[in-house]
Design a protein around this motif. Sequence first.
Motif, PDB file in Angstrom:
ATOM      1  N   VAL A   1      -1.017  20.286   5.691  1.00 45.09           N
ATOM      2  CA  VAL A   1      -1.459  19.314   6.607  1.00 45.09           C
ATOM      3  C   VAL A   1      -2.652  18.696   6.161  1.00 45.09           C
ATOM      4  N   ASN A   2      -2.928  17.438   5.822  1.00 44.58           N
ATOM      5  CA  ASN A   2      -3.972  17.056   5.386  1.00 44.58           C
ATOM      6  C   ASN A   2      -5.306  17.054   6.220  1.00 44.58           C
ATOM      7  N   PHE A   3      -6.657  17.184   5.339  1.00 47.62           N
ATOM      8  CA  PHE A   3      -7.895  17.422   5.940  1.00 47.62           C
ATOM      9  C   PHE A   3      -8.054  16.172   7.102  1.00 47.62           C
ATOM     10  N   ASP A   4      -8.496  16.609   8.298  1.00 49.47           N
ATOM     11  CA  ASP A   4      -8.967  17.720   8.749  1.00 49.47           C
ATOM     12  C   ASP A   4      -7.775  18.341   9.953  1.00 49.47           C
ATOM     13  N   CYS A   5      -7.864  19.684   9.780  1.00 51.38           N
ATOM     14  CA  CYS A   5      -7.033  20.460  10.950  1.00 51.38           C
ATOM     15  C   CYS A   5      -7.287  21.481  10.560  1.00 51.38           C
ATOM     16  N   SER A   6      -8.005  22.519  11.690  1.00 54.60           N
ATOM     17  CA  SER A   6      -8.354  23.825  11.857  1.00 54.60           C
ATOM     18  C   SER A   6      -7.916  24.269  13.026  1.00 54.60           C
TER      19      SER A   6
ATOM     20  N   VAL B   1       0.928  -1.334  -0.095  1.00 57.19           N
ATOM     21  CA  VAL B   1       0.045  -0.125  -0.006  1.00 57.19           C
ATOM     22  C   VAL B   1       0.883   1.307   0.114  1.00 57.19           C
ATOM     23  N   VAL B   2       1.943   1.227   0.817  1.00 56.07           N
ATOM     24  CA  VAL B   2       2.865   2.458   1.017  1.00 56.07           C
ATOM     25  C   VAL B   2       3.589   2.659  -0.557  1.00 56.07           C
ATOM     26  N   ASP B   3       4.088   1.324  -1.103  1.00 53.33           N
ATOM     27  CA  ASP B   3       4.540   1.724  -2.617  1.00 53.33           C
ATOM     28  C   ASP B   3       3.594   2.397  -3.238  1.00 53.33           C
ATOM     29  N   TRP B   4       2.306   1.949  -3.364  1.00 50.38           N
ATOM     30  CA  TRP B   4       1.211   2.359  -4.142  1.00 50.38           C
ATOM     31  C   TRP B   4       0.972   3.828  -3.728  1.00 50.38           C
ATOM     32  N   ILE B   5       0.992   4.223  -2.516  1.00 52.88           N
ATOM     33  CA  ILE B   5       0.976   5.749  -2.387  1.00 52.88           C
ATOM     34  C   ILE B   5       1.971   6.335  -2.951  1.00 52.88           C
ATOM     35  N   ALA B   6       3.204   6.071  -2.866  1.00 48.19           N
ATOM     36  CA  ALA B   6       4.339   6.687  -3.565  1.00 48.19           C
ATOM     37  C   ALA B   6       4.277   6.918  -5.076  1.00 48.19           C
TER      38      ALA B   6
ATOM     39  N   TRP C   1       2.958  18.454  13.654  1.00 43.70           N
ATOM     40  CA  TRP C   1       4.685  18.535  14.107  1.00 43.70           C
ATOM     41  C   TRP C   1       5.294  18.144  13.120  1.00 43.70           C
ATOM     42  N   PHE C   2       4.910  16.886  12.491  1.00 45.36           N
ATOM     43  CA  PHE C   2       5.644  16.280  11.363  1.00 45.36           C
ATOM     44  C   PHE C   2       6.083  17.309  10.337  1.00 45.36           C
TER      45      PHE C   2
ATOM     46  N   GLU D   1       4.902  14.187   4.659  1.00 39.58           N
ATOM     47  CA  GLU D   1       5.264  13.994   6.247  1.00 39.58           C
ATOM     48  C   GLU D   1       3.692  13.768   7.012  1.00 39.58           C
ATOM     49  N   SER D   2       2.646  14.585   6.216  1.00 40.27           N
ATOM     50  CA  SER D   2       1.242  14.735   6.749  1.00 40.27           C
ATOM     51  C   SER D   2       0.592  13.100   6.705  1.00 40.27           C
ATOM     52  N   VAL D   3       1.130  12.675   5.495  1.00 34.79           N
ATOM     53  CA  VAL D   3       0.815  11.030   5.247  1.00 34.79           C
ATOM     54  C   VAL D   3       1.154  10.168   6.191  1.00 34.79           C
ATOM     55  N   LEU D   4       2.526  10.295   6.623  1.00 38.94           N
ATOM     56  CA  LEU D   4       3.118   9.284   7.536  1.00 38.94           C
ATOM     57  C   LEU D   4       2.655   9.617   8.961  1.00 38.94           C
ATOM     58  N   ALA D   5       2.345  10.884   9.297  1.00 40.80           N
ATOM     59  CA  ALA D   5       1.664  11.118  10.591  1.00 40.80           C
ATOM     60  C   ALA D   5       0.368  10.767  10.712  1.00 40.80           C
TER      61      ALA D   5
END
Length: 478
Positions: free
Chosen positions: A299-304, A14-19, A353-354, A88-92
Motif C-alpha cells: 500500500v503506497n506511502f502514506d498509510c500507518s 500518463v497511465v500508459d507511461w506508469i505501466a 481496500w483495493f 491496486e494501490s496506484v489505481l486507488a
Amino acid sequence: MLNTTEFRKLAHRVVDWIADYLENVEHYPVKSPAKPREIFKSLPDEMPANGEDFTNIWNDFHQIILTGITHWQSPNFFAYFPANSSYESVLAEMLTAALGVQCMIWETSPAAAELEEKMMNWLKKACGLPETWSGVIQDTASSATLCALLSAREKLSHFQINEKGFEGFTNLRVYASIQTHSSIEKDVKIAGIGKENLVQVPCDEEFTIRTDLLEKFIEADLQEGKKPLCIVATLGTTSSTAFDDLEKLAQIAEKYGVWLHVDAAYAGTAFLLPEYRHYLKGIEKADSYVFNPHKWMFVNFDCSAYFVKEKQWLIRTFEISPEYLKTANDSLVNNYRDWGVPLGRRFRALKLWFVMRSWGLRGLQKRLREHIQLAQELARKISAHPDFEIMAPTNLNLICFRYKPASITDKTLLNTLNEQLLHTLNNTGKVYLSQTKLNEEYTLRMVVAQTYVLQKHVWRAWELIQEIAKNLQLRYLE
Ligand SMILES: *Cc1c(COP(=O)(O)O)cnc(C)c1O
C-alpha cells in the motif's frame, strides 16, 4: 489550463507511461545520481506568468525530475525499509485524487469514515490483534507514536496537562531500548516530556531490550520521585529487525502501571503470517500499537495503522468541538479528526481496500513468505562465505552483514572498507543498499521486500557484492 477533452487524452498517456515505468523500473539507476542543488538550479526561479503547454511540463518531468528520482519501486532496491506500491494501490490513489475528498469528519464523506473503520478491523483480525481494539489510519508511525505518548500523558495527568500545562507533572519518564527508532526521541521532545527523560535501555547481544535493566531503571526513577509514563517496545528494530520480549515488557508495564506502546512499523506486516505471531505474546496488555502498511504491505506511502486498547484516551486527548464542526450524528459515528493531530485527512482507506481485496489474505501471505525465504537463503550463502560475516540474526528478511576477509583484522580499516563497499555498490546504479552500525561496527543492510523483487535480482546483487568486495580488498593489499 486543461479541459476535459485534453485531460482524458493526457490521462491515458500518463497511465500508459506508469505501466511502462513499472514494467521497466529495474533498468533505471536505483539511487538517483543527481548532485546536490543540480535539480534546484535547473528549475526557473519564478512561476510562469502565462500557463504553459502540458507537453513542456511532461518533457521536463522526464528530463529534470526523473534524473533526481531514487527508484523505490525497483526490484533492485534493498535499502532502508521499502515503501512498497502495487498496481491496486496506484489505481486507488488515482481515484482518491480524483474524488479529492477531505475526510476530517464522518459527514464530509461517510464512506471514507466507515471504510476506514472496516479496514482497520480487517487488519486487526488478519494480524491477530485483540478483537476489542479500535484502529485509525495515521500518516506515519512517527505521528502514531506521538498520539500514544500524548494519550499516556493525559491519562496519567487526568487531562491536567491539556488543561493547565506541565505544572506538577515534570519528570515524566519514557523507556525504550538503545535500538529504538529515532522517531521516539523526536516524539518525546514534541510531547513536552524532554529528551533527557527518554531512558534508553541497553540491549543484549541480539539487540533486544535488557528487561532486567529496564526494571532497575524504573525502580531508581521511582526512588527519585520521577514518574514512569510509558514503555515503548519495538517489534522489528530498524537497524536489524530485533524483537523486544513483549510478554516480559507487558508484565513490567502492568506491574508499574505504565502505558505500553508497541512500535512494529516495519515488521507488523509479518503478523499476517501465523508463524510469526509468537512475537505478539502479551499484546493484549499493550495500550497502543502501530505498524505501517506503507512499508511492506504493498500500500503506497502514506498509510500507518494505529490501534488502541481504549479509544477514550485517544479521543479525549485530541477532541475539539467548535460550533462549525458540530453535526447531528456525532454520537453515532467516528469523527477521525479527534483521533490524531491533523484536522484534515486524506482518504487512505481506499488503497487498503483495493489491495486487501485484490490480493486476498493468501496472496499477501504468499508474497511475504517468498520475501522471507529469499532473504533466508541469501543469509545462509553470506554466512557460508569465508570472507563475509552476518552481524545480527536474520529474523525476517533484513540481512545485516559485512565484508571481513581474513587478511584484514583492524577494526577501523574494516569499517572503512565496508563503507567503501556500500558506496561503490550504490554508485553502480545496479543495486541500492543502506547501512547501520551494530556494536560500533559498520554494517550493510539488505532488505529483500520490494513488491517486484525476484530471486534473480537477489542473486545478481549477491554476485555484485562479492565482485566489488574482492576488487576493493585487492586494492587494499597493494
Ligand atoms: C520506519 C520506522 C519508523 C518510522 O516510520 P514513519 O512512518 O516514517 O514515521 C518507526 N519505527 C520503526 C521501527 C520503523 O522501522
